[in-house]
Design a protein around this motif. Structure first.
Motif, PDB file in Angstrom:
ATOM      1  N   ILE A 192       1.406  -6.968   2.358  1.00 14.98           N
ATOM      2  CA  ILE A 192       1.982  -6.961   3.719  1.00 14.98           C
ATOM      3  C   ILE A 192       1.967  -8.346   4.349  1.00 14.98           C
ATOM      4  CG2 ILE A 192       1.525  -4.529   4.185  1.00 14.98           C
ATOM      5  CD1 ILE A 192      -1.052  -5.333   5.577  1.00 14.98           C
ATOM      6  N   TYR A 224      -3.086 -19.202   2.146  1.00 13.88           N
ATOM      7  CA  TYR A 224      -4.439 -18.666   1.942  1.00 13.88           C
ATOM      8  C   TYR A 224      -4.507 -17.687   0.771  1.00 13.88           C
ATOM      9  CZ  TYR A 224      -2.067 -14.922   4.406  1.00 13.88           C
ATOM     10  OH  TYR A 224      -1.165 -13.953   4.775  1.00 13.88           O
ATOM     11  N   VAL A 284      -2.192 -10.663   1.779  1.00 16.21           N
ATOM     12  CA  VAL A 284      -2.843  -9.580   2.513  1.00 16.21           C
ATOM     13  C   VAL A 284      -2.211  -8.285   2.014  1.00 16.21           C
ATOM     14  CG1 VAL A 284      -3.253  -8.532   4.774  1.00 16.21           C
ATOM     15  CG2 VAL A 284      -3.258 -11.022   4.532  1.00 16.21           C
ATOM     16  N   LYS A 315      -7.367  -9.043   2.981  1.00 18.90           N
ATOM     17  CA  LYS A 315      -6.960 -10.411   2.662  1.00 18.90           C
ATOM     18  C   LYS A 315      -7.603 -10.787   1.343  1.00 18.90           C
ATOM     19  CE  LYS A 315      -7.019 -15.057   4.748  1.00 18.90           C
ATOM     20  NZ  LYS A 315      -7.478 -15.816   5.931  1.00 18.90           N
ATOM     21  N   GLU A 359     -15.071 -19.719   7.484  1.00 20.15           N
ATOM     22  CA  GLU A 359     -14.151 -18.793   8.186  1.00 20.15           C
ATOM     23  C   GLU A 359     -14.833 -17.444   8.361  1.00 20.15           C
ATOM     24  OE1 GLU A 359     -10.461 -18.128   6.083  1.00 20.15           O
ATOM     25  OE2 GLU A 359      -9.945 -16.429   7.377  1.00 20.15           O
ATOM     26  N   VAL A 417      -8.853 -10.645  15.802  1.00 16.38           N
ATOM     27  CA  VAL A 417      -8.883  -9.660  14.706  1.00 16.38           C
ATOM     28  C   VAL A 417     -10.318  -9.346  14.313  1.00 16.38           C
ATOM     29  CG1 VAL A 417      -6.641 -10.161  13.657  1.00 16.38           C
ATOM     30  CG2 VAL A 417      -8.640 -11.498  12.979  1.00 16.38           C
ATOM     31  N   PHE A 473      -9.970  -6.283   7.083  1.00 16.45           N
ATOM     32  CA  PHE A 473      -9.794  -6.379   8.540  1.00 16.45           C
ATOM     33  C   PHE A 473      -9.265  -5.055   9.063  1.00 16.45           C
ATOM     34  CE2 PHE A 473     -10.237 -10.909   9.430  1.00 16.45           C
ATOM     35  CZ  PHE A 473     -10.044 -11.487   8.197  1.00 16.45           C
ATOM     36  N   LEU A 497      -6.668  -2.809  10.582  1.00 21.92           N
ATOM     37  CA  LEU A 497      -5.233  -2.955  10.392  1.00 21.92           C
ATOM     38  C   LEU A 497      -4.511  -3.091  11.730  1.00 21.92           C
ATOM     39  CD1 LEU A 497      -2.808  -2.964   8.444  1.00 21.92           C
ATOM     40  CD2 LEU A 497      -2.711  -0.474   8.739  1.00 21.92           C
ATOM     41  N   MET A 498      -3.719  -4.156  11.852  1.00 24.92           N
ATOM     42  CA  MET A 498      -2.871  -4.331  13.040  1.00 24.92           C
ATOM     43  C   MET A 498      -1.506  -3.793  12.626  1.00 24.92           C
ATOM     44  SD  MET A 498      -4.920  -5.630  15.105  1.00 24.92           S
ATOM     45  CE  MET A 498      -3.913  -6.314  16.417  1.00 24.92           C
ATOM     46  N   THR A 499      -1.250  -2.532  12.987  1.00 26.58           N
ATOM     47  CA  THR A 499      -0.156  -1.774  12.349  1.00 26.58           C
ATOM     48  C   THR A 499       1.216  -2.407  12.519  1.00 26.58           C
ATOM     49  OG1 THR A 499      -0.044  -0.477  14.358  1.00 26.58           O
ATOM     50  CG2 THR A 499      -1.339   0.436  12.544  1.00 26.58           C
ATOM     51  N   LYS A 500       1.434  -3.205  13.569  1.00 24.24           N
ATOM     52  CA  LYS A 500       2.802  -3.686  13.784  1.00 24.24           C
ATOM     53  C   LYS A 500       3.034  -5.104  13.256  1.00 24.24           C
ATOM     54  CE  LYS A 500       3.664  -0.594  17.669  1.00 24.24           C
ATOM     55  NZ  LYS A 500       2.810  -0.364  18.862  1.00 24.24           N
ATOM     56  N   GLY A 501       2.016  -5.681  12.648  1.00 20.78           N
ATOM     57  CA  GLY A 501       2.206  -6.996  12.047  1.00 20.78           C
ATOM     58  C   GLY A 501       2.365  -8.107  13.069  1.00 20.78           C
ATOM     59  N   LEU A 527      -1.186 -10.966  15.830  1.00 23.04           N
ATOM     60  CA  LEU A 527      -0.857  -9.649  15.266  1.00 23.04           C
ATOM     61  C   LEU A 527      -0.868  -8.566  16.334  1.00 23.04           C
ATOM     62  CD1 LEU A 527      -2.994  -9.924  12.011  1.00 23.04           C
ATOM     63  CD2 LEU A 527      -0.580 -10.486  12.330  1.00 23.04           C
ATOM     64  N   ALA A 587      -5.326 -14.138  14.748  1.00 20.01           N
ATOM     65  CA  ALA A 587      -5.785 -14.077  13.358  1.00 20.01           C
ATOM     66  C   ALA A 587      -5.761 -15.454  12.718  1.00 20.01           C
ATOM     67  CB  ALA A 587      -4.875 -13.129  12.565  1.00 20.01           C
ATOM     68  N   PHE A 598      -8.381 -17.844  10.774  1.00 15.15           N
ATOM     69  CA  PHE A 598      -9.318 -18.906  11.153  1.00 15.15           C
ATOM     70  C   PHE A 598      -9.551 -19.861   9.989  1.00 15.15           C
ATOM     71  CE2 PHE A 598     -10.508 -17.426  15.352  1.00 15.15           C
ATOM     72  CZ  PHE A 598      -9.943 -16.163  15.337  1.00 15.15           C
TER      73      PHE A 598
HETATM   74  C1  LIG Z   1       4.367  -4.765   9.067  1.00 14.26           C
HETATM   75  O1  LIG Z   1       3.057  -4.409   8.934  1.00 14.26           O
HETATM   76  C2  LIG Z   1       2.102  -5.385   8.825  1.00 14.26           C
HETATM   77  C3  LIG Z   1       0.821  -5.089   9.271  1.00 14.26           C
HETATM   78  C4  LIG Z   1      -0.204  -6.035   9.168  1.00 14.26           C
HETATM   79  C5  LIG Z   1       0.062  -7.285   8.620  1.00 14.26           C
HETATM   80  C6  LIG Z   1      -1.076  -8.272   8.545  1.00 14.26           C
HETATM   81  O2  LIG Z   1      -2.204  -7.911   8.863  1.00 14.26           O
HETATM   82  C7  LIG Z   1      -0.844  -9.650   8.101  1.00 14.26           C
HETATM   83  C8  LIG Z   1      -1.831 -10.615   8.044  1.00 14.26           C
HETATM   84  N1  LIG Z   1      -3.155 -10.295   8.397  1.00 14.26           N
HETATM   85  C9  LIG Z   1      -4.201 -11.194   8.498  1.00 14.26           C
HETATM   86  C10 LIG Z   1      -4.087 -12.553   8.110  1.00 14.26           C
HETATM   87  C11 LIG Z   1      -5.206 -13.411   8.273  1.00 14.26           C
HETATM   88  O3  LIG Z   1      -5.167 -14.731   7.927  1.00 14.26           O
HETATM   89  C12 LIG Z   1      -3.964 -15.253   7.400  1.00 14.26           C
HETATM   90  C13 LIG Z   1      -6.402 -12.913   8.814  1.00 14.26           C
HETATM   91  C14 LIG Z   1      -7.587 -13.800   9.018  1.00 14.26           C
HETATM   92  O4  LIG Z   1      -8.039 -14.469   8.065  1.00 14.26           O
HETATM   93  O5  LIG Z   1      -8.080 -13.828  10.162  1.00 14.26           O
HETATM   94  C15 LIG Z   1      -6.513 -11.580   9.189  1.00 14.26           C
HETATM   95  C16 LIG Z   1      -5.415 -10.733   9.028  1.00 14.26           C
HETATM   96 CL1  LIG Z   1      -5.539  -9.050   9.486  1.00 14.26          CL
HETATM   97  C17 LIG Z   1       1.349  -7.602   8.186  1.00 14.26           C
HETATM   98  C18 LIG Z   1       2.378  -6.653   8.273  1.00 14.26           C
END
Ligand SMILES: COc1ccc(C(=O)/C=C\Nc2cc(OC)c(C(=O)O)cc2Cl)cc1
Length: 294
Positions: A21, A26, A29, A44, A80, A93, A111, A113-117, A163, A173, A175
């Motif tokens: 997703i 890095y 995810v 991640k 991080e 996050v 992490f 889940l942040m459902t809407k990205g 997110l 999000a 770090f």
């Molecule tokens: C369409 O639906 C979607 C729902 C969730 C996602 C999503 O979560 C993407 C990245 N996530 C993250 C990236 C992070 O770093 C780069 C870190 C961090 O290291 O802090 C934490 C998170 Cl959660 C994408 C599409």
């Protein structure tokens, strides 16, 4: 042509890893289903080998005889994790668990889940209205106020690192390039972050001994982010990095004719994109700005 079964899921402890997703320098995810909690998470996946390669070559050798011990390349990702573990705020996050098997190349960070990205992809033809931008920007402001209070500089604030959760609120999000500081502000001299969001003082010709303020870098990136929220594109852009740096350092901020924005919003953006970090607006002052308090 043989049709095989559905996507083979990788099982990691109690997590079933599914579709990708997110992706970046890095790593990736993945959507992950936790069978015990019966809940989905964002997993991640960071490759240690990749981290070693990245840090190894990019890192200049420390000046001869310098006191600082060469940072162990994986130090970044462990820093991080240490940062994320101590943070607890509605607009940051939530790191739930780290799966780090010393024998394994991949390190996994679960992490909530942040459902809407991501709140917005840049560029976009459908930017936010002022009201929507204000709603999201308030979340960013509170998250950043908390980060700076915890003596952390984010250094990569941009829409794709904001997110959106089920509740419609934004969490900060990534770090991966953050800095922890002591005292009242960080004095930095390294380049980090995303070029179009970098502040002009990072590109100063002569090596200023004292370095530049960390908090002011985050405010600049928040200003670029707010500009993206309402115009759907960055205030300074060029395909070539040197030209981009020249624009960031020298070009005034231009506001397109469309959409027409309030004078308050344009004034706030200009105060955040002040090329002089000494006179740039600060987070406490942004909180009191008329556009924020409407
Ligand atoms: C369409 O639906 C979607 C729902 C969730 C996602 C999503 O979560 C993407 C990245 N996530 C993250 C990236 C992070 O770093 C780069 C870190 C961090 O290291 O802090 C934490 C998170 Cl959660 C994408 C599409």
């Amino acid at each position: 042509v043989s049709i095989t079964g559905g996507e083979d899921c990788v099982q990691l402890n109690q997590y079933k890893l599914q579709s990708e997703i997110g992706k970046g320098s890095y790593g990736v995810v993945k959507l992950a289903y936790n069978e015990d909690a019966e809940k989905f998470y964002a997993m991640k996946v960071v490759s240690k080998k990749k981290m070693l390669k990245q840090c190894g070559f990019l890192r200049r050798p420390p000046p001869q005889g310098s006191g600082s011990k060469p940072q162990e390349p994986l130090q970044r990702v462990y820093q991080e994790i240490a940062i994320l573990k101590k943070l607890d705020h509605h607009n940051i996050v939530k790191l739930v668990e780290v799966l780090d098997d010393p024998g394994e190349d991949n390190l996994h960070m679960a992490f909530e889940l942040m459902t809407k990205g991501a709140v917005m992809d840049v560029p976009t033809e459908t930017p936010f209205t002022e009201e929507q931008a204000r709603f999201y920007f308030r979340d960013v402001l509170l998250g950043m106020e908390y980060l700076h209070y915890q003596k952390i500089i984010h250094r990569d604030i941009k829409p794709t690192n904001l997110l959106l959760g089920e509740d419609g609120h934004v969490k900060i999000a990534d770090f991966g390039v953050s800095n922890v500081f002591e005292g009242s502000d960080a004095r930095l001299s390294s380049m980090a972050g995303t070029p179009a969001f970098m502040a002009p003082e990072m590109m100063a010709e002569l090596e200023q001994g004292a370095g530049f303020s960390g908090k002011a870098l985050d405010v600049w990136a928040m200003g670029v982010t707010l500009y993206c929220f309402v115009y759907g594109k960055c205030p300074f852009y060029d395909d070539f990095i040197v030209e981009l740096h020249i624009k960031i350092k020298n070009e005034p901020v231009c506001f397109p004719q469309e959409p027409t924005l309030s004078e308050d919003l344009k004034e706030l953006i200009l105060l955040m994109l002040d090329k002089n970090p000494e006179t740039r607006i600060t987070i406490p002052q942004i909180k009191l700005h008329p556009w924020m308090t409407q």
